[in-house]
Scaffold this motif. Structure first.
Motif, PDB file in Angstrom:
ATOM      1  N   VAL A  17       0.812  -1.209   0.000  1.00 12.68           N
ATOM      2  CA  VAL A  17       0.000   0.000   0.000  1.00 12.68           C
ATOM      3  C   VAL A  17       0.854   1.271   0.000  1.00 12.68           C
ATOM      4  O   VAL A  17       0.518   2.252  -0.673  1.00 12.68           O
ATOM      5  N   ASP A  18       1.949   1.278   0.708  1.00 16.34           N
ATOM      6  CA  ASP A  18       2.790   2.481   0.751  1.00 16.34           C
ATOM      7  C   ASP A  18       4.024   2.378  -0.138  1.00 16.34           C
ATOM      8  O   ASP A  18       4.493   3.389  -0.652  1.00 16.34           O
ATOM      9  N   THR A  19       4.563   1.177  -0.309  1.00 16.07           N
ATOM     10  CA  THR A  19       5.819   1.048  -1.047  1.00 16.07           C
ATOM     11  C   THR A  19       5.616   1.000  -2.551  1.00 16.07           C
ATOM     12  O   THR A  19       6.279   1.727  -3.302  1.00 16.07           O
ATOM     13  N   ILE A  20       4.721   0.164  -3.021  1.00 14.69           N
ATOM     14  CA  ILE A  20       4.566  -0.021  -4.471  1.00 14.69           C
ATOM     15  C   ILE A  20       3.466   0.867  -5.036  1.00 14.69           C
ATOM     16  O   ILE A  20       3.651   1.539  -6.055  1.00 14.69           O
ATOM     17  N   PHE A  21       2.314   0.906  -4.376  1.00 13.56           N
ATOM     18  CA  PHE A  21       1.159   1.614  -4.932  1.00 13.56           C
ATOM     19  C   PHE A  21       0.984   3.023  -4.374  1.00 13.56           C
ATOM     20  O   PHE A  21       0.019   3.704  -4.721  1.00 13.56           O
ATOM     21  N   ARG A  22       1.861   3.498  -3.538  1.00 16.41           N
ATOM     22  CA  ARG A  22       1.895   4.871  -3.016  1.00 16.41           C
ATOM     23  C   ARG A  22       0.541   5.341  -2.463  1.00 16.41           C
ATOM     24  O   ARG A  22       0.019   6.373  -2.855  1.00 16.41           O
ATOM     25  N   GLY A  23      -0.014   4.521  -1.543  1.00 17.27           N
ATOM     26  CA  GLY A  23      -1.240   4.919  -0.877  1.00 17.27           C
ATOM     27  C   GLY A  23      -2.523   4.495  -1.557  1.00 17.27           C
ATOM     28  O   GLY A  23      -3.602   4.737  -1.024  1.00 17.27           O
ATOM     29  N   ASN A  24      -2.456   3.918  -2.732  1.00 20.75           N
ATOM     30  CA  ASN A  24      -3.658   3.478  -3.434  1.00 20.75           C
ATOM     31  C   ASN A  24      -4.112   2.147  -2.836  1.00 20.75           C
ATOM     32  O   ASN A  24      -3.583   1.078  -3.165  1.00 20.75           O
ATOM     33  N   SER A  25      -5.135   2.204  -1.971  1.00 18.33           N
ATOM     34  CA  SER A  25      -5.564   0.990  -1.271  1.00 18.33           C
ATOM     35  C   SER A  25      -6.331   0.026  -2.179  1.00 18.33           C
ATOM     36  O   SER A  25      -6.420  -1.160  -1.881  1.00 18.33           O
ATOM     37  N   THR A  26      -6.856   0.512  -3.284  1.00 12.84           N
ATOM     38  CA  THR A  26      -7.578  -0.375  -4.209  1.00 12.84           C
ATOM     39  C   THR A  26      -6.624  -1.390  -4.821  1.00 12.84           C
ATOM     40  O   THR A  26      -6.910  -2.595  -4.857  1.00 12.84           O
ATOM     41  N   TRP A  27      -5.487  -0.881  -5.311  1.00 14.84           N
ATOM     42  CA  TRP A  27      -4.516  -1.785  -5.922  1.00 14.84           C
ATOM     43  C   TRP A  27      -3.865  -2.694  -4.881  1.00 14.84           C
ATOM     44  O   TRP A  27      -3.582  -3.866  -5.145  1.00 14.84           O
ATOM     45  N   ALA A  28      -3.643  -2.178  -3.695  1.00 15.69           N
ATOM     46  CA  ALA A  28      -3.074  -3.006  -2.631  1.00 15.69           C
ATOM     47  C   ALA A  28      -4.054  -4.102  -2.222  1.00 15.69           C
ATOM     48  O   ALA A  28      -3.659  -5.253  -1.981  1.00 15.69           O
ATOM     49  N   GLY A  29      -5.346  -3.777  -2.172  1.00 17.52           N
ATOM     50  CA  GLY A  29      -6.362  -4.786  -1.867  1.00 17.52           C
ATOM     51  C   GLY A  29      -6.463  -5.832  -2.955  1.00 17.52           C
ATOM     52  O   GLY A  29      -6.658  -7.027  -2.673  1.00 17.52           O
ATOM     53  N   ALA A  30      -6.320  -5.397  -4.207  1.00 16.17           N
ATOM     54  CA  ALA A  30      -6.345  -6.351  -5.316  1.00 16.17           C
ATOM     55  C   ALA A  30      -5.150  -7.296  -5.248  1.00 16.17           C
ATOM     56  O   ALA A  30      -5.282  -8.504  -5.489  1.00 16.17           O
ATOM     57  N   SER A  31      -3.986  -6.765  -4.891  1.00 11.00           N
ATOM     58  CA  SER A  31      -2.808  -7.643  -4.770  1.00 11.00           C
ATOM     59  C   SER A  31      -2.964  -8.610  -3.600  1.00 11.00           C
ATOM     60  O   SER A  31      -2.529  -9.761  -3.677  1.00 11.00           O
ATOM     61  N   ALA A  32      -3.623  -8.177  -2.522  1.00 11.51           N
ATOM     62  CA  ALA A  32      -3.887  -9.071  -1.393  1.00 11.51           C
ATOM     63  C   ALA A  32      -4.850 -10.180  -1.813  1.00 11.51           C
ATOM     64  O   ALA A  32      -4.679 -11.348  -1.425  1.00 11.51           O
ATOM     65  N   ALA A  33      -5.858  -9.850  -2.608  1.00 18.04           N
ATOM     66  CA  ALA A  33      -6.795 -10.866  -3.095  1.00 18.04           C
ATOM     67  C   ALA A  33      -6.095 -11.862  -4.012  1.00 18.04           C
ATOM     68  O   ALA A  33      -6.366 -13.069  -3.963  1.00 18.04           O
ATOM     69  N   ILE A  34      -5.180 -11.368  -4.818  1.00 18.46           N
ATOM     70  CA  ILE A  34      -4.412 -12.266  -5.687  1.00 18.46           C
ATOM     71  C   ILE A  34      -3.558 -13.217  -4.847  1.00 18.46           C
ATOM     72  O   ILE A  34      -3.470 -14.412  -5.137  1.00 18.46           O
ATOM     73  N   MET A  35      -2.955 -12.690  -3.793  1.00 21.21           N
ATOM     74  CA  MET A  35      -2.147 -13.554  -2.915  1.00 21.21           C
ATOM     75  C   MET A  35      -3.005 -14.611  -2.223  1.00 21.21           C
ATOM     76  O   MET A  35      -2.575 -15.753  -2.039  1.00 21.21           O
ATOM     77  N   ALA A  36      -4.217 -14.268  -1.829  1.00 20.71           N
ATOM     78  CA  ALA A  36      -5.117 -15.249  -1.227  1.00 20.71           C
ATOM     79  C   ALA A  36      -5.434 -16.357  -2.221  1.00 20.71           C
ATOM     80  O   ALA A  36      -5.455 -17.548  -1.856  1.00 20.71           O
ATOM     81  N   ASN A  37      -5.639 -15.988  -3.475  1.00 19.13           N
ATOM     82  CA  ASN A  37      -5.895 -16.999  -4.508  1.00 19.13           C
ATOM     83  C   ASN A  37      -4.674 -17.853  -4.779  1.00 19.13           C
ATOM     84  O   ASN A  37      -4.796 -19.050  -5.046  1.00 19.13           O
ATOM     85  N   VAL A  38      -3.495 -17.259  -4.719  1.00 21.02           N
ATOM     86  CA  VAL A  38      -2.256 -18.031  -4.905  1.00 21.02           C
ATOM     87  C   VAL A  38      -2.106 -19.079  -3.810  1.00 21.02           C
ATOM     88  O   VAL A  38      -1.770 -20.239  -4.080  1.00 21.02           O
ATOM     89  N   VAL A  39      -2.376 -18.690  -2.576  1.00 22.14           N
ATOM     90  CA  VAL A  39      -2.292 -19.649  -1.462  1.00 22.14           C
ATOM     91  C   VAL A  39      -3.319 -20.752  -1.640  1.00 22.14           C
ATOM     92  O   VAL A  39      -3.028 -21.936  -1.447  1.00 22.14           O
ATOM     93  N   LEU A  40      -4.531 -20.402  -2.018  1.00 20.97           N
ATOM     94  CA  LEU A  40      -5.592 -21.386  -2.217  1.00 20.97           C
ATOM     95  C   LEU A  40      -5.249 -22.368  -3.336  1.00 20.97           C
ATOM     96  O   LEU A  40      -5.413 -23.582  -3.191  1.00 20.97           O
ATOM     97  N   ILE A  41      -4.746 -21.857  -4.443  1.00 26.69           N
ATOM     98  CA  ILE A  41      -4.352 -22.723  -5.560  1.00 26.69           C
ATOM     99  C   ILE A  41      -3.198 -23.624  -5.144  1.00 26.69           C
ATOM    100  O   ILE A  41      -3.153 -24.808  -5.497  1.00 26.69           O
ATOM    101  N   GLY A  42      -2.264 -23.088  -4.363  1.00 27.52           N
ATOM    102  CA  GLY A  42      -1.166 -23.913  -3.859  1.00 27.52           C
ATOM    103  C   GLY A  42      -1.663 -25.052  -2.993  1.00 27.52           C
ATOM    104  O   GLY A  42      -1.175 -26.187  -3.085  1.00 27.52           O
ATOM    105  N   TYR A  43      -2.656 -24.778  -2.153  1.00 25.11           N
ATOM    106  CA  TYR A  43      -3.222 -25.836  -1.309  1.00 25.11           C
ATOM    107  C   TYR A  43      -3.894 -26.921  -2.151  1.00 25.11           C
ATOM    108  O   TYR A  43      -3.739 -28.113  -1.885  1.00 25.11           O
ATOM    109  N   VAL A  44      -4.616 -26.518  -3.166  1.00 27.49           N
ATOM    110  CA  VAL A  44      -5.282 -27.493  -4.036  1.00 27.49           C
ATOM    111  C   VAL A  44      -4.256 -28.349  -4.763  1.00 27.49           C
ATOM    112  O   VAL A  44      -4.410 -29.579  -4.864  1.00 27.49           O
ATOM    113  N   ILE A  45      -3.183 -27.753  -5.246  1.00 25.39           N
ATOM    114  CA  ILE A  45      -2.135 -28.509  -5.942  1.00 25.39           C
ATOM    115  C   ILE A  45      -1.484 -29.513  -4.998  1.00 25.39           C
ATOM    116  O   ILE A  45      -1.281 -30.676  -5.356  1.00 25.39           O
TER     117      ILE A  45
END
Length: 116
Positions: free
Chosen positions: A62-90
């Motif tokens: 939120v502060d380092t890459i997207f400079r305060g843009n919480s929408t993009w930071a939230g989207a990256s967090a959602a992507i990480m949640a999906n990555v963990v979920l896909i890893g568990y399924v694999i």
């Protein structure tokens, strides 16, 4: 008439004593857990990752890459949640396949012992 007598003399599950469930002499008791420990450890690890990875990704980006843009930071967090979920399924699919292969190997060994 005999069937009625037999049914009356048999104990139901609720009427049985604990002595009925103890193994007889020479028998081994099977007290293995329903779920192996390594499966529980994997589940706990992925649960921890499912909590830490998205939240950590949000606050790191939120502060380092997207400079305060919480929408993009939230989207990256959602992507990480999906990555963990896909890893568990694999991992779950790989474990299921390895269990099936081990069972097939044991069956082949039993058959080879019977034929020799």
């Amino acid at each position: 008439m005999q069937a009625a007598r037999r049914a009356v003399s048999e104990k139901t599950v609720l009427e049985r004593d604990d002595k009925d469930f103890t193994p007889k002499e020479g028998e081994k008791s099977n007290i293995t857990p329903a779920v192996p420990a390594h499966v529980i450890y994997k589940l706990l690890g992925f649960t921890f990752a499912m909590i830490v990875a998205p939240i950590g990704t949000y606050f790191l980006t939120v502060d380092t890459i997207f400079r305060g843009n919480s929408t993009w930071a939230g989207a990256s967090a959602a992507i990480m949640a999906n990555v963990v979920l896909i890893g568990y399924v694999i991992v779950a699919f790989q474990e299921d396949q390895s269990d099936a292969l081990e069972a097939a190997e044991k069956e082949k060994k039993k058959e080879s012992k019977k034929t020799t």
